[in-house]
Scaffold this active site. Structure first.
Site, PDB file in Angstrom:
ATOM      1  N   ASP A  59       0.874  -1.172   0.000  1.00  0.00           N
ATOM      2  CA  ASP A  59       0.000   0.000   0.000  1.00  0.00           C
ATOM      3  C   ASP A  59       0.908   1.217   0.000  1.00  0.00           C
ATOM      4  O   ASP A  59       1.555   1.524   1.006  1.00  0.00           O
ATOM      5  CB  ASP A  59      -0.894  -0.014   1.240  1.00  0.00           C
ATOM      6  CG  ASP A  59      -1.819   1.203   1.331  1.00  0.00           C
ATOM      7  OD1 ASP A  59      -1.687   2.130   0.507  1.00  0.00           O
ATOM      8  OD2 ASP A  59      -2.665   1.231   2.237  1.00  0.00           O
ATOM      9  N   ASN A  86       2.988   2.769 -10.678  1.00  0.00           N
ATOM     10  CA  ASN A  86       1.726   2.824 -11.416  1.00  0.00           C
ATOM     11  C   ASN A  86       0.525   3.142 -10.539  1.00  0.00           C
ATOM     12  O   ASN A  86      -0.456   3.715 -11.023  1.00  0.00           O
ATOM     13  CB  ASN A  86       1.513   1.476 -12.127  1.00  0.00           C
ATOM     14  CG  ASN A  86       0.090   1.309 -12.628  1.00  0.00           C
ATOM     15  OD1 ASN A  86      -0.306   1.901 -13.624  1.00  0.00           O
ATOM     16  ND2 ASN A  86      -0.701   0.487 -11.923  1.00  0.00           N
ATOM     17  N   TYR A 163      -6.589  15.794  -9.899  1.00  0.00           N
ATOM     18  CA  TYR A 163      -5.797  14.694 -10.460  1.00  0.00           C
ATOM     19  C   TYR A 163      -4.638  15.251 -11.285  1.00  0.00           C
ATOM     20  O   TYR A 163      -3.487  14.821 -11.138  1.00  0.00           O
ATOM     21  CB  TYR A 163      -6.694  13.809 -11.324  1.00  0.00           C
ATOM     22  CG  TYR A 163      -5.970  12.720 -12.073  1.00  0.00           C
ATOM     23  CD1 TYR A 163      -5.502  11.592 -11.420  1.00  0.00           C
ATOM     24  CD2 TYR A 163      -5.766  12.817 -13.452  1.00  0.00           C
ATOM     25  CE1 TYR A 163      -4.848  10.579 -12.111  1.00  0.00           C
ATOM     26  CE2 TYR A 163      -5.111  11.823 -14.150  1.00  0.00           C
ATOM     27  CZ  TYR A 163      -4.654  10.704 -13.484  1.00  0.00           C
ATOM     28  OH  TYR A 163      -4.002   9.713 -14.176  1.00  0.00           O
ATOM     29  N   LYS A 167      -0.360  14.962 -10.901  1.00  0.00           N
ATOM     30  CA  LYS A 167       0.543  14.444 -11.928  1.00  0.00           C
ATOM     31  C   LYS A 167       1.589  15.491 -12.321  1.00  0.00           C
ATOM     32  O   LYS A 167       2.718  15.137 -12.688  1.00  0.00           O
ATOM     33  CB  LYS A 167      -0.256  13.979 -13.142  1.00  0.00           C
ATOM     34  CG  LYS A 167      -1.155  12.770 -12.873  1.00  0.00           C
ATOM     35  CD  LYS A 167      -0.362  11.561 -12.395  1.00  0.00           C
ATOM     36  CE  LYS A 167      -1.224  10.319 -12.271  1.00  0.00           C
ATOM     37  NZ  LYS A 167      -0.468   9.129 -11.831  1.00  0.00           N
ATOM     38  N   THR A 198     -10.148   2.221 -18.339  1.00  0.00           N
ATOM     39  CA  THR A 198      -9.897   1.471 -17.108  1.00  0.00           C
ATOM     40  C   THR A 198     -10.831   1.978 -16.018  1.00  0.00           C
ATOM     41  O   THR A 198     -11.572   2.937 -16.205  1.00  0.00           O
ATOM     42  CB  THR A 198      -8.440   1.640 -16.619  1.00  0.00           C
ATOM     43  OG1 THR A 198      -8.246   2.996 -16.193  1.00  0.00           O
ATOM     44  CG2 THR A 198      -7.440   1.310 -17.720  1.00  0.00           C
TER      45      THR A 198
END
Length: 241
Positions: A59, A86, A163, A167, A198
């Site tokens: 984790d 990832n 998000y 990044k 996904t």
């Protein structure tokens, strides 16, 4: 046999990346926050005749879990060749930065940024024992400040402010670590798989299939590019920061 650790490898792009690397002859450690979910993924791959795999409970948001995972790999390996960071979450949309929920923003950064850093810090000594170590940080084009400020940017990117900013921070980490490790044999790069169907986007709604998205990651992880570090890549080549 070269070895790879993939975080968040029990589903989606992480699982497909593992599948493609296994087919190329790598030994893959499937990092999974849930051991049971990791074992299900391992069973799926073994049913396809892919056996050079082992689940590592990991984790990335839990420092103790990361330390324990590192200790388990140290007991098994003289060196780790590739780390693919990832594991990531998209958070609930929309995420307009003027009103996004602060707890959600912190959760996104905890996984997508802080989780990557603490995982990399722990596994770096094991990577440095490899003859050709590589760190691949899975990023996104919404983390590109150049693309965010370009004319004609996609309107729906406003749904991903939280998000995207995580990044952008991840890309900054890639640059900083690559610069710190200049003069060594450790390569550190970011990669975007593109908008891929996904769980990350909620509804598997993207046109790009997971096999295509994972191939970009695999290509970067497996290409021997001496001196190529601190870069951002996508399906069409180098991306702007």
């Amino acid at each position: 046999m070269r070895t790879v650790l993939i975080t968040g490898a029990n589903k989606g792009i992480g699982l497909e990346t593992a599948r493609q690397l296994l087919k190329l002859g790598y030994f893959v450690y499937l990092g999974s926050r849930s051991k049971s979910n990791g074992l299900k993924a391992e069973e799926e791959l073994r049913a396809e005749g892919l056996y050079n795999i082992e689940v590592i409970e990991l984790d990335v948001t839990n420092p103790d879990s990361v330390i324990q995972a590192k200790a388990r790999l140290e007991d098994k390996l003289p060196a780790l060749d590739i780390l693919i960071n990832n594991a990531g979450i998209a958070g609930v949309q929309p995420q307009n930065i003027s009103q996004c929920d602060m707890n959600s923003l912190r959760d996104i950064f905890e996984t997508n940024y802080f989780g990557v850093i603490q995982t990399t810090q722990q596994f770096l000594p094991l990577l440095q024992k490899s003859e050709a170590p590589s760190i691949v940080n899975v990023s996104s084009e919404v983390g590109s400040l150049t693309m965010q400020t370009a004319a004609g940017r996609r309107a729906n990117w406003d749904n991903y402010h939280a998000y995207g900013s995580s990044k952008t921070a991840l890309n900054a980490f890639t640059i900083a670590l690559a610069h710190e490790l200049r003069g060594t044999n450790v390569r550190v790069n970011s990669v975007t798989p593109g908008y891929t169907a996904t769980d990350l986007n909620g509804f598997h709604q993207a046109a790009k299939k997971v096999e295509q998205g994972a191939k970009v990651i695999v290509d970067l992880a497996t290409r021997q590019l001496p001196g190529t570090s601190g870069k951002f890549f996508g399906e069409e080549g180098e991306m702007p920061w």
